[in-house]
Design an enzyme around this catalytic site. Structure first.
Site, PDB file in Angstrom:
ATOM      1  N   HIS A   1      17.485  40.458  51.784  1.00  0.00           N
ATOM      2  CA  HIS A   1      17.052  41.861  51.641  1.00  0.00           C
ATOM      3  C   HIS A   1      16.209  42.040  50.371  1.00  0.00           C
ATOM      4  O   HIS A   1      16.517  42.854  49.497  1.00  0.00           O
ATOM      5  CB  HIS A   1      18.271  42.794  51.620  1.00  0.00           C
ATOM      6  CG  HIS A   1      17.940  44.212  51.952  1.00  0.00           C
ATOM      7  ND1 HIS A   1      18.770  45.043  52.655  1.00  0.00           N
ATOM      8  CD2 HIS A   1      16.854  44.969  51.666  1.00  0.00           C
ATOM      9  CE1 HIS A   1      18.230  46.241  52.789  1.00  0.00           C
ATOM     10  NE2 HIS A   1      17.037  46.217  52.181  1.00  0.00           N
TER      11      HIS A   1
ATOM     12  N   ARG B   1      16.671  47.407  59.220  1.00  0.00           N
ATOM     13  CA  ARG B   1      18.074  47.434  58.812  1.00  0.00           C
ATOM     14  C   ARG B   1      18.873  46.516  59.724  1.00  0.00           C
ATOM     15  O   ARG B   1      18.609  46.415  60.936  1.00  0.00           O
ATOM     16  CB  ARG B   1      18.653  48.851  58.912  1.00  0.00           C
ATOM     17  CG  ARG B   1      18.196  49.778  57.797  1.00  0.00           C
ATOM     18  CD  ARG B   1      18.825  49.393  56.463  1.00  0.00           C
ATOM     19  NE  ARG B   1      18.484  50.305  55.398  1.00  0.00           N
ATOM     20  CZ  ARG B   1      17.531  50.090  54.476  1.00  0.00           C
ATOM     21  NH1 ARG B   1      16.811  48.986  54.504  1.00  0.00           N
ATOM     22  NH2 ARG B   1      17.328  50.963  53.511  1.00  0.00           N
TER      23      ARG B   1
END
Ligand code: NDP
Ligand code: OXD
Length: 303
Positions: A266, A218
């Site tokens: 992502h 993350r």
């Protein structure tokens, strides 16, 4: 009894079709539910602002593998949190980590820079046996990544909170010892208060000079300024990033154009709706039967 699906409606239609076959007695609503009190399960990426309406809610189920987008402390105490477990996620992470690890191992960022500059100059290929790879996080994704990397012959290590045993992998709980032996670091940790900003200047300094970084956990685990500083001093030589904070980075942010950085938006893993629906169906069946729920998160631990 009803399920409320609050993510992408096109994917929701795939979930609805799977529910119609597997759990036909449960109503499946996309977007909103006519009777909030009938809703026992919510499938979503973010917590809806009106969650309190669903007073009989049993489970909130993430459409992704991570649950850090939920404020776990703010959820009603009796509501269980389930993460997405579908086989495509570890499989795609294996592809991504292999791609990124080989790109860094074989100096791809430098060669891409040379190509743009019209330079034809071969460096020395380091044997895989001399590139020590280390994975932070030994959950389903860390383990899958290590399994995918094993055939290449890298000396492999992993770091997690608890002691682990994985064949062919040196497992550590001591971060210093793990970092000191890691030339190519891969971060696959969940975001929790303990892992926020873990990839910082102090951590980079404990890696061997010129180490490489793959980050697919993350964005908030990474101190972006410290990364740029480490790249600029040569403490880190290159990085592949799939996650940043924020996503996307603002236009003009140095990571967009840094020559030692490969940035992807992502995309390491994307939940496949068909298999995702099967996981949610299995979780709801387990909930109804009073069995252990696959993917149930420990709310106090945060993953
Ligand atoms: P798991 O919950 O299966 O595994 C988490 C691992 O991290 C465990 O080994 C755990 O240790 C370790 N860990 C957690 N906190 C700490 C800590 N403070 N110190 C040391 N080790 C710690 O997670 P997954 O493997 O399924 O996923 C990991 C993360 O990957 C997700 O939470 C998500 O953020 C990210 N992800 C990114 C994707 C992308 O597309 N880029 C896609 C999917 C997920 P222990 O075993 O001791 O408990
Ligand atoms: C996930 C992700 O959590 O894609 O599934 O990051």
């Amino acid at each position: 009894m009803a399920v409320l699906y609050l993510s992408d409606p096109e994917r929701g239609a795939v979930f609805r079709a799977a529910f119609a076959v597997a759990l036909p007695h449960i109503a499946f609503h996309i977007g909103n539910a006519p009777d909030p009190l009938a809703v026992r399960w919510v499938i979503t990426w973010t917590v809806p602002t009106d969650l309190a309406r669903y007073r009989n809610l049993q489970l909130i189920i993430s459409v992704g593998a991570g649950v850090d987008q939920f404020d776990l402390a703010a959820l009603p105490p009796g509501v269980g949190v389930v993460r997405m477990l579908e086989p495509g996620i570890p499989q795609q992470m294996q592809e991504y980590i292999t791609l990124a690890t080989l790109a860094l191992h074989r100096d791809l960022p430098a060669y891409l820079g040379q190509q743009r500059a019209g330079v034809w100059k071969a460096g020395r290929n380091l044997p895989a046996a001399e590139r020590r790879v280390g994975v932070m996080g030994l959950g389903q994704l860390g383990r899958a990544a290590l399994a995918a990397l094993r055939p290449f012959g890298f000396p492999l290590a992993g770091w997690a909170r608890s002691a682990q045993q994985i064949e062919g992998v040196d497992c550590f709980t001591d971060l210093d010892v793990f970092l000191a032996r890691t030339d190519l670091l891969i971060c696959l940790l969940p975001l929790t208060p303990e892992t926020e900003n873990i990839l910082d200047a102090k951590l980079f300094a404990r890696l061997p000079h010129g180490a490489r970084l793959v980050h697919a956990g993350r964005g908030r685990q990474l101190d972006h300024d410290a990364l740029i500083a480490a790249l600029n001093t040569g403490q880190l030589s290159a990085t592949v990033l799939d996650v940043t904070a924020p996503e996307p980075l603002p236009q003009g942010h140095p990571l967009w154009s840094h020559p030692q950085v490969i940035l992807t938006p992502h995309i390491a893993c994307q939940t496949r709706p068909g298999d995702g629906a099967l996981h949610v169906i299995a979780a709801i069946r387990a909930d109804l039967a009073g069995d252990a729920i696959p993917g149930l998160v420990d709310r106090t631990r945060g993953y």
